[in-house]
Design a protein around this motif. Structure first.
Motif, PDB file in Angstrom:
ATOM      1  N   GLN A  76       0.829  -1.213   0.000  1.00  0.00           N
ATOM      2  CA  GLN A  76       0.000   0.000   0.000  1.00  0.00           C
ATOM      3  C   GLN A  76       0.864   1.265   0.000  1.00  0.00           C
ATOM      4  OE1 GLN A  76      -2.414  -0.666   3.467  1.00  0.00           O
ATOM      5  NE2 GLN A  76      -3.616  -2.290   2.479  1.00  0.00           N
ATOM      6  N   LYS A  77       1.904   1.268   0.843  1.00  0.00           N
ATOM      7  CA  LYS A  77       2.803   2.432   0.896  1.00  0.00           C
ATOM      8  C   LYS A  77       3.531   2.618  -0.431  1.00  0.00           C
ATOM      9  CE  LYS A  77       3.675   1.848   5.852  1.00  0.00           C
ATOM     10  NZ  LYS A  77       4.622   1.341   6.863  1.00  0.00           N
ATOM     11  N   LEU A  78       3.978   1.508  -0.986  1.00  0.00           N
ATOM     12  CA  LEU A  78       4.730   1.558  -2.243  1.00  0.00           C
ATOM     13  C   LEU A  78       3.841   1.996  -3.397  1.00  0.00           C
ATOM     14  CD1 LEU A  78       7.536   1.036  -3.306  1.00  0.00           C
ATOM     15  CD2 LEU A  78       6.956  -1.373  -3.550  1.00  0.00           C
ATOM     16  N   GLY A  79       2.622   1.438  -3.453  1.00  0.00           N
ATOM     17  CA  GLY A  79       1.699   1.771  -4.535  1.00  0.00           C
ATOM     18  C   GLY A  79       1.384   3.245  -4.605  1.00  0.00           C
ATOM     19  N   LYS A  80       1.290   3.882  -3.450  1.00  0.00           N
ATOM     20  CA  LYS A  80       1.008   5.328  -3.408  1.00  0.00           C
ATOM     21  C   LYS A  80       2.091   6.106  -4.142  1.00  0.00           C
ATOM     22  CE  LYS A  80       0.160   9.099  -0.134  1.00  0.00           C
ATOM     23  NZ  LYS A  80      -0.013   9.455   1.302  1.00  0.00           N
ATOM     24  N   HIS A  81       3.323   5.694  -3.988  1.00  0.00           N
ATOM     25  CA  HIS A  81       4.428   6.437  -4.601  1.00  0.00           C
ATOM     26  C   HIS A  81       4.718   5.977  -6.025  1.00  0.00           C
ATOM     27  CE1 HIS A  81       5.093   8.712  -0.971  1.00  0.00           C
ATOM     28  NE2 HIS A  81       4.897   7.582  -0.300  1.00  0.00           N
ATOM     29  N   ILE A  82       4.368   4.722  -6.355  1.00  0.00           N
ATOM     30  CA  ILE A  82       4.421   4.302  -7.761  1.00  0.00           C
ATOM     31  C   ILE A  82       3.383   5.086  -8.553  1.00  0.00           C
ATOM     32  CG2 ILE A  82       4.022   2.372  -9.362  1.00  0.00           C
ATOM     33  CD1 ILE A  82       5.160   0.499  -7.217  1.00  0.00           C
ATOM     34  N   ALA A  83       2.249   5.403  -7.918  1.00  0.00           N
ATOM     35  CA  ALA A  83       1.227   6.242  -8.563  1.00  0.00           C
ATOM     36  C   ALA A  83       1.829   7.578  -8.992  1.00  0.00           C
ATOM     37  CB  ALA A  83       0.059   6.464  -7.614  1.00  0.00           C
ATOM     38  N   GLY A  84       2.703   8.127  -8.145  1.00  0.00           N
ATOM     39  CA  GLY A  84       3.381   9.374  -8.506  1.00  0.00           C
ATOM     40  C   GLY A  84       4.270   9.203  -9.721  1.00  0.00           C
ATOM     41  N   LEU A  85       4.969   8.059  -9.798  1.00  0.00           N
ATOM     42  CA  LEU A  85       5.815   7.783 -10.965  1.00  0.00           C
ATOM     43  C   LEU A  85       4.961   7.682 -12.232  1.00  0.00           C
ATOM     44  CD1 LEU A  85       8.215   5.023  -9.562  1.00  0.00           C
ATOM     45  CD2 LEU A  85       8.750   7.438  -9.950  1.00  0.00           C
TER      46      LEU A  85
ATOM     47  N   PRO B 111      -2.298  -4.914  -3.284  1.00  0.00           N
ATOM     48  CA  PRO B 111      -2.307  -3.607  -2.592  1.00  0.00           C
ATOM     49  C   PRO B 111      -1.601  -2.507  -3.384  1.00  0.00           C
ATOM     50  CG  PRO B 111      -0.951  -5.224  -1.400  1.00  0.00           C
ATOM     51  CD  PRO B 111      -1.707  -5.967  -2.436  1.00  0.00           C
ATOM     52  N   ILE B 112      -0.576  -2.879  -4.174  1.00  0.00           N
ATOM     53  CA  ILE B 112       0.081  -1.876  -5.031  1.00  0.00           C
ATOM     54  C   ILE B 112      -0.915  -1.356  -6.060  1.00  0.00           C
ATOM     55  CG2 ILE B 112       1.752  -1.609  -6.919  1.00  0.00           C
ATOM     56  CD1 ILE B 112       3.700  -3.330  -5.308  1.00  0.00           C
ATOM     57  N   LYS B 113      -1.618  -2.261  -6.736  1.00  0.00           N
ATOM     58  CA  LYS B 113      -2.594  -1.852  -7.756  1.00  0.00           C
ATOM     59  C   LYS B 113      -3.717  -1.021  -7.155  1.00  0.00           C
ATOM     60  CE  LYS B 113      -1.879  -5.802 -10.869  1.00  0.00           C
ATOM     61  NZ  LYS B 113      -2.480  -7.038 -11.425  1.00  0.00           N
ATOM     62  N   SER B 114      -4.179  -1.409  -5.968  1.00  0.00           N
ATOM     63  CA  SER B 114      -5.253  -0.676  -5.290  1.00  0.00           C
ATOM     64  C   SER B 114      -4.823   0.758  -4.981  1.00  0.00           C
ATOM     65  CB  SER B 114      -5.629  -1.412  -4.000  1.00  0.00           C
ATOM     66  OG  SER B 114      -6.593  -0.698  -3.281  1.00  0.00           O
ATOM     67  N   ALA B 115      -3.591   0.912  -4.475  1.00  0.00           N
ATOM     68  CA  ALA B 115      -3.085   2.252  -4.155  1.00  0.00           C
ATOM     69  C   ALA B 115      -2.849   3.077  -5.413  1.00  0.00           C
ATOM     70  CB  ALA B 115      -1.788   2.131  -3.351  1.00  0.00           C
ATOM     71  N   ILE B 116      -2.408   2.436  -6.479  1.00  0.00           N
ATOM     72  CA  ILE B 116      -2.204   3.152  -7.747  1.00  0.00           C
ATOM     73  C   ILE B 116      -3.533   3.709  -8.245  1.00  0.00           C
ATOM     74  CG2 ILE B 116      -1.693   2.820 -10.212  1.00  0.00           C
ATOM     75  CD1 ILE B 116       0.595   0.936  -9.329  1.00  0.00           C
ATOM     76  N   ARG B 117      -4.592   2.894  -8.194  1.00  0.00           N
ATOM     77  CA  ARG B 117      -5.916   3.366  -8.628  1.00  0.00           C
ATOM     78  C   ARG B 117      -6.386   4.548  -7.773  1.00  0.00           C
ATOM     79  NH1 ARG B 117      -6.864  -2.242  -9.270  1.00  0.00           N
ATOM     80  NH2 ARG B 117      -7.801  -2.369  -7.187  1.00  0.00           N
ATOM     81  N   LYS B 118      -6.052   4.488  -6.499  1.00  0.00           N
ATOM     82  CA  LYS B 118      -6.502   5.531  -5.565  1.00  0.00           C
ATOM     83  C   LYS B 118      -5.741   6.843  -5.750  1.00  0.00           C
ATOM     84  CE  LYS B 118      -7.235   6.345  -0.612  1.00  0.00           C
ATOM     85  NZ  LYS B 118      -7.140   5.742   0.752  1.00  0.00           N
ATOM     86  N   TYR B 119      -4.442   6.757  -6.009  1.00  0.00           N
ATOM     87  CA  TYR B 119      -3.609   7.959  -5.951  1.00  0.00           C
ATOM     88  C   TYR B 119      -3.125   8.497  -7.303  1.00  0.00           C
ATOM     89  CZ  TYR B 119      -3.444   7.168  -0.926  1.00  0.00           C
ATOM     90  OH  TYR B 119      -3.789   6.998   0.395  1.00  0.00           O
ATOM     91  N   SER B 120      -3.294   7.741  -8.389  1.00  0.00           N
ATOM     92  CA  SER B 120      -2.849   8.261  -9.693  1.00  0.00           C
ATOM     93  C   SER B 120      -4.037   8.819 -10.473  1.00  0.00           C
ATOM     94  CB  SER B 120      -2.148   7.167 -10.504  1.00  0.00           C
ATOM     95  OG  SER B 120      -3.042   6.114 -10.806  1.00  0.00           O
ATOM     96  N   LEU B 121      -3.745   9.629 -11.469  1.00  0.00           N
ATOM     97  CA  LEU B 121      -4.792  10.215 -12.304  1.00  0.00           C
ATOM     98  C   LEU B 121      -5.423   9.132 -13.177  1.00  0.00           C
ATOM     99  CD1 LEU B 121      -2.816  13.394 -13.417  1.00  0.00           C
ATOM    100  CD2 LEU B 121      -4.713  13.331 -11.781  1.00  0.00           C
ATOM    101  N   ASN B 122      -6.748   9.102 -13.224  1.00  0.00           N
ATOM    102  CA  ASN B 122      -7.444   8.047 -13.976  1.00  0.00           C
ATOM    103  C   ASN B 122      -7.040   8.010 -15.439  1.00  0.00           C
ATOM    104  OD1 ASN B 122      -8.808   7.246 -11.703  1.00  0.00           O
ATOM    105  ND2 ASN B 122     -10.622   8.478 -12.133  1.00  0.00           N
TER     106      ASN B 122
END
Length: 402
Positions: free
Chosen positions: A324-333, A358-369
């Motif tokens: 979850q923590k990692l996915g949030k910051h991969i979303a930024g990438l 959890p990485i995919k879930s966080a990416i969906r939450k924090y990256s632009l659709n």
């Protein structure tokens, strides 16, 4: 055979440089026709035919039969001659070394995994590494004078162009690649381990034509490899990809880089190891509890991964938190790079869905659709062999890539 061409390239002759471009084409494209080659190099078919004929005579290129077509003439396929040269890749892990040998065509000829070794920044550890590589060469069945280059993966800051390592074996003002060349007796190049894993996955792994890729290496540390328009991105000094040392946490955990609050302190294999030990010490239960309390040898990351895959609830819980923590910051990438493909690799990727979901879930939450729908998320196909395969491929491309 290929040694003669390398000498020509060093001199800088126009013909040798064109032959280098032809070899580079076959490295990336595999077998192809003269027409395809002429289009790729923007040269006339007669010119390409002349050079390929010469290279067949010199032993760099082979004919591989005729291309099956629906009608008309069947053009001849050409490709690299596997026996014209060999390359070695060395992947250094925290407690082991992996070594592979590929032929000129890129096929793995010999592979030795998990050779015992402890990575320490000491002259003794460097000497031991040289001994392991030399022993591998002595035992190989090929003619050793055909080994054209050896590439060694090293974690941390590495300048591949100048041959300097700034994180390990950096106790001399001379380039590490130069020192290793002297000690081992073969041409040596060095590169960052995550970048090598990325390159291995690009040429031999899960990449199927994508050209804009981010590879996330979640091992003891955390790094990324970047491919832009089909080319590995290194940055000005080779230091690109230090994702683990982005400052994101307000914690007092000291990272091995000497700073506090790095992403790596809470989202990496070392973080998983530390958090698990802390929670067991504070009374949490795991199938590893007795192992930790009664055995003096340090717990390895592989043991924790095995516990996750045996459905140990505590280990799964920590891995999911890290994801979850990692996915949030991969979303930024993803917001910054808009890649076609994000590959989750490294040791922790072997937990499969426990970390990727959890990485995919966080990416969906924090990256632009609009951005994240362009980016496929997958796990490494090469898994633990990504680094050594990438090291072998880098050893070859270093000699011939334009």
């Amino acid at each position: 055979m290929a040694q003669a061409l390398l000498k020509e390239i060093e001199i800088g002759s126009k013909n040798a440089l064109l032959k280098k471009r032809i070899i580079t084409h076959y490295i990336y494209s595999g077998n192809s026709t003269l027409t395809d080659l002429s289009k790729e190099l923007d040269l006339s078919v007669p010119t390409v035919t002349k050079f390929v004929s010469e290279m067949c005579e010199e032993g760099y290129i082979n004919e591989y039969g005729k291309l099956e077509t629906t009608g008309g003439r069947h053009p001849i396929l050409y490709g690299l001659n596997p026996e014209s040269g060999y390359f070695i890749g060395v992947d250094i892990k925290k407690f082991a070394v992996n070594i592979g040998l590929i032929n000129f065509k890129g096929d793995m000829v010999d592979l030795k995994m998990d050779i015992p070794y402890k990575l320490e920044n000491t002259p003794e550890a460097l000497e031991e590494l040289c001994k392991i590589i030399s022993n591998f060469i002595k035992k190989t069945k090929i003619k050793t004078d055909k080994i054209l280059n050896i590439n060694i993966n090293i974690s941390g800051r590495v300048n591949p162009e100048l041959g300097y390592s700034f994180s390990h074996f950096n106790f001399s003002e001379r380039p590490l690649a130069e020192i290793l060349t002297e000690k081992i007796g073969y041409q040596i190049s060095i590169d960052n381990d995550t970048r090598a894993m990325t390159y291995g996955e690009f040429l031999r792994g899960c990449v199927k034509g994508e050209k804009d890729i981010i590879f996330v290496n979640i091992s003891w540390g955390l790094g990324i490899g970047i491919i832009i328009d089909g080319k590995v991105y290194t940055g000005k000094s080779g230091f690109s990809g230090e994702f683990g040392h982005v400052n994101v946490f307000d914690n007092e955990i000291l990272c091995h880089c000497g700073k506090k609050g790095c992403l790596e302190t809470e989202a990496s294999g070392s973080a998983l190891h530390r958090i698990l030990l802390e929670r067991i010490k504070n009374g949490a239960s795991s199938i590893l509890s007795n192992r930790i309390k009664t055995c003096e040898t340090p717990l390895t990351l592989d043991e924790i991964i095995a516990a996750v895959n045996k459905e140990d609830l505590l280990c799964i819980e920590i891995v999911e938190e890290i994801g979850q923590k990692l996915g949030k910051h991969i979303a930024g990438l993803i917001n910054i790079f808009n890649p076609e493909l994000v590959i989750i690799g490294g040791t922790l990727s072997q937990t499969e869905d426990y970390i990727t979901q959890p990485i995919k879930s966080a990416i969906r939450k924090y990256s632009l659709n609009l951005v994240n729908k362009d980016s496929a998320i997958t796990t490494s196909k090469l898994k633990g062999e990504a680094g050594v395969i990438g090291a072998c491929m880098l050893a070859r491309s270093r000699m011939f890539e334009c």
